[in-house]
Design a protein around this motif. Structure first.
Motif, PDB file in Angstrom:
ATOM      1  N   MET A   1      42.123  28.406  31.992  1.00  0.00           N
ATOM      2  CA  MET A   1      42.140  28.600  33.601  1.00  0.00           C
ATOM      3  C   MET A   1      41.953  30.167  33.641  1.00  0.00           C
ATOM      4  SD  MET A   1      44.663  27.772  36.609  1.00  0.00           S
ATOM      5  CE  MET A   1      44.049  25.807  36.686  1.00  0.00           C
ATOM      6  N   LYS A   2      40.951  30.808  34.494  1.00  0.00           N
ATOM      7  CA  LYS A   2      40.824  32.154  34.655  1.00  0.00           C
ATOM      8  C   LYS A   2      42.021  32.677  35.398  1.00  0.00           C
ATOM      9  CE  LYS A   2      35.874  32.634  34.367  1.00  0.00           C
ATOM     10  NZ  LYS A   2      34.742  33.332  35.081  1.00  0.00           N
ATOM     11  N   ASN A   3      42.364  34.028  35.067  1.00  0.00           N
ATOM     12  CA  ASN A   3      43.462  34.706  35.820  1.00  0.00           C
ATOM     13  C   ASN A   3      42.912  35.681  36.807  1.00  0.00           C
ATOM     14  OD1 ASN A   3      45.730  36.139  36.666  1.00  0.00           O
ATOM     15  ND2 ASN A   3      46.835  35.807  35.029  1.00  0.00           N
ATOM     16  N   VAL A   4      42.372  34.921  37.942  1.00  0.00           N
ATOM     17  CA  VAL A   4      41.859  35.987  39.103  1.00  0.00           C
ATOM     18  C   VAL A   4      42.606  36.969  39.840  1.00  0.00           C
ATOM     19  CG1 VAL A   4      40.440  35.829  41.338  1.00  0.00           C
ATOM     20  CG2 VAL A   4      40.290  34.084  39.293  1.00  0.00           C
ATOM     21  N   ARG A   5      43.850  36.301  39.865  1.00  0.00           N
ATOM     22  CA  ARG A   5      45.001  37.209  40.543  1.00  0.00           C
ATOM     23  C   ARG A   5      45.214  38.549  39.764  1.00  0.00           C
ATOM     24  NH1 ARG A   5      49.304  32.581  40.898  1.00  0.00           N
ATOM     25  NH2 ARG A   5      48.499  32.059  39.157  1.00  0.00           N
ATOM     26  N   LEU A   6      45.221  38.352  38.346  1.00  0.00           N
ATOM     27  CA  LEU A   6      45.338  39.634  37.478  1.00  0.00           C
ATOM     28  C   LEU A   6      44.372  40.547  37.605  1.00  0.00           C
ATOM     29  CD1 LEU A   6      46.438  41.600  35.355  1.00  0.00           C
ATOM     30  CD2 LEU A   6      45.625  39.938  33.767  1.00  0.00           C
ATOM     31  N   LYS A   7      43.036  40.033  37.824  1.00  0.00           N
ATOM     32  CA  LYS A   7      41.931  40.921  37.743  1.00  0.00           C
ATOM     33  C   LYS A   7      41.910  41.516  39.429  1.00  0.00           C
ATOM     34  CE  LYS A   7      36.849  41.246  37.610  1.00  0.00           C
ATOM     35  NZ  LYS A   7      35.618  40.569  37.099  1.00  0.00           N
ATOM     36  N   MET A   8      42.257  40.939  40.219  1.00  0.00           N
ATOM     37  CA  MET A   8      42.258  41.403  41.748  1.00  0.00           C
ATOM     38  C   MET A   8      43.457  42.374  41.969  1.00  0.00           C
ATOM     39  SD  MET A   8      41.554  37.759  44.130  1.00  0.00           S
ATOM     40  CE  MET A   8      42.819  38.440  45.274  1.00  0.00           C
ATOM     41  N   ALA A   9      44.587  42.082  41.124  1.00  0.00           N
ATOM     42  CA  ALA A   9      45.484  43.308  41.391  1.00  0.00           C
ATOM     43  C   ALA A   9      45.028  44.389  40.421  1.00  0.00           C
ATOM     44  CB  ALA A   9      46.857  42.550  40.560  1.00  0.00           C
ATOM     45  N   VAL A  11      42.035  45.453  40.095  1.00  0.00           N
ATOM     46  CA  VAL A  11      41.002  46.227  41.112  1.00  0.00           C
ATOM     47  C   VAL A  11      41.725  46.846  41.968  1.00  0.00           C
ATOM     48  CG1 VAL A  11      38.937  45.795  42.120  1.00  0.00           C
ATOM     49  CG2 VAL A  11      39.278  44.862  40.328  1.00  0.00           C
ATOM     50  N   GLU A  12      42.664  46.394  42.621  1.00  0.00           N
ATOM     51  CA  GLU A  12      43.505  46.747  43.695  1.00  0.00           C
ATOM     52  C   GLU A  12      44.033  48.066  43.308  1.00  0.00           C
ATOM     53  OE1 GLU A  12      46.519  44.278  45.170  1.00  0.00           O
ATOM     54  OE2 GLU A  12      45.195  42.796  45.800  1.00  0.00           O
ATOM     55  N   HIS A  13      44.428  48.313  42.124  1.00  0.00           N
ATOM     56  CA  HIS A  13      45.174  49.621  41.886  1.00  0.00           C
ATOM     57  C   HIS A  13      43.913  50.545  41.204  1.00  0.00           C
ATOM     58  CE1 HIS A  13      48.768  47.442  42.207  1.00  0.00           C
ATOM     59  NE2 HIS A  13      49.661  48.579  42.109  1.00  0.00           N
ATOM     60  N   ASP A  14      42.742  50.237  41.307  1.00  0.00           N
ATOM     61  CA  ASP A  14      41.580  50.984  40.903  1.00  0.00           C
ATOM     62  C   ASP A  14      41.669  51.068  39.499  1.00  0.00           C
ATOM     63  OD1 ASP A  14      39.044  52.247  41.343  1.00  0.00           O
ATOM     64  OD2 ASP A  14      40.046  53.858  41.797  1.00  0.00           O
ATOM     65  N   LEU A  15      41.978  50.168  38.733  1.00  0.00           N
ATOM     66  CA  LEU A  15      42.066  50.193  37.165  1.00  0.00           C
ATOM     67  C   LEU A  15      41.097  49.629  36.445  1.00  0.00           C
ATOM     68  CD1 LEU A  15      46.024  50.074  36.568  1.00  0.00           C
ATOM     69  CD2 LEU A  15      44.739  51.904  36.331  1.00  0.00           C
ATOM     70  N   SER A  16      40.356  50.176  35.423  1.00  0.00           N
ATOM     71  CA  SER A  16      39.173  49.370  34.679  1.00  0.00           C
ATOM     72  C   SER A  16      40.391  48.725  33.507  1.00  0.00           C
ATOM     73  CB  SER A  16      38.352  50.310  33.609  1.00  0.00           C
ATOM     74  OG  SER A  16      39.346  51.013  32.738  1.00  0.00           O
ATOM     75  N   LEU A  53      51.258  47.125  37.568  1.00  0.00           N
ATOM     76  CA  LEU A  53      50.581  46.606  38.882  1.00  0.00           C
ATOM     77  C   LEU A  53      51.381  46.537  39.822  1.00  0.00           C
ATOM     78  CD1 LEU A  53      47.992  44.393  37.259  1.00  0.00           C
ATOM     79  CD2 LEU A  53      47.780  46.654  37.717  1.00  0.00           C
ATOM     80  N   ASN A  54      52.714  46.714  39.783  1.00  0.00           N
ATOM     81  CA  ASN A  54      53.811  46.437  40.774  1.00  0.00           C
ATOM     82  C   ASN A  54      53.908  45.015  41.606  1.00  0.00           C
ATOM     83  OD1 ASN A  54      54.943  49.031  40.883  1.00  0.00           O
ATOM     84  ND2 ASN A  54      53.266  49.671  41.961  1.00  0.00           N
ATOM     85  N   GLU A  59      53.705  36.195  41.076  1.00  0.00           N
ATOM     86  CA  GLU A  59      52.319  36.793  41.748  1.00  0.00           C
ATOM     87  C   GLU A  59      51.145  36.683  40.754  1.00  0.00           C
ATOM     88  OE1 GLU A  59      53.282  39.742  45.331  1.00  0.00           O
ATOM     89  OE2 GLU A  59      54.200  40.208  43.210  1.00  0.00           O
ATOM     90  N   LEU A  60      51.375  37.041  39.550  1.00  0.00           N
ATOM     91  CA  LEU A  60      50.312  37.375  38.399  1.00  0.00           C
ATOM     92  C   LEU A  60      50.089  36.002  37.758  1.00  0.00           C
ATOM     93  CD1 LEU A  60      50.364  40.912  37.544  1.00  0.00           C
ATOM     94  CD2 LEU A  60      48.872  39.925  39.266  1.00  0.00           C
TER      95      LEU A  60
END
Length: 66
Positions: A1-9, A11-16, A53-54, A59-60
């Protein structure tokens, strides 16, 4: 199962993936595999990612039983 929440967090922090990986002491590939749901990280790694990612573990990484 993909962890979309991790990717979104991330990206929110502008991290690669590479930048997050460096912060938590793993390879970029590890972050990519976690996001794809192909790697089950240790609790310590989950906590490191959350702190970077605070975000909380819930949440993640919380998955509803299906």
């Amino acid at each position: 199962m993909k962890n979309v929440r991790l990717k979104m967090a991330r990206v929110e922090h502008d991290l690669s993936q590479q930048e997050l990986a460096k912060k938590v002491g793993v390879s970029r590939q590890t972050i990519g595999l976690i996001e794809l749901g192909k790697y089950n990280p240790s609790l310590q790694l989950c906590l490191s990612i959350c702190w970077s990612l605070n975000k909380s573990l819930d949440e993640l990484f919380w998955m509803d039983p299906e």
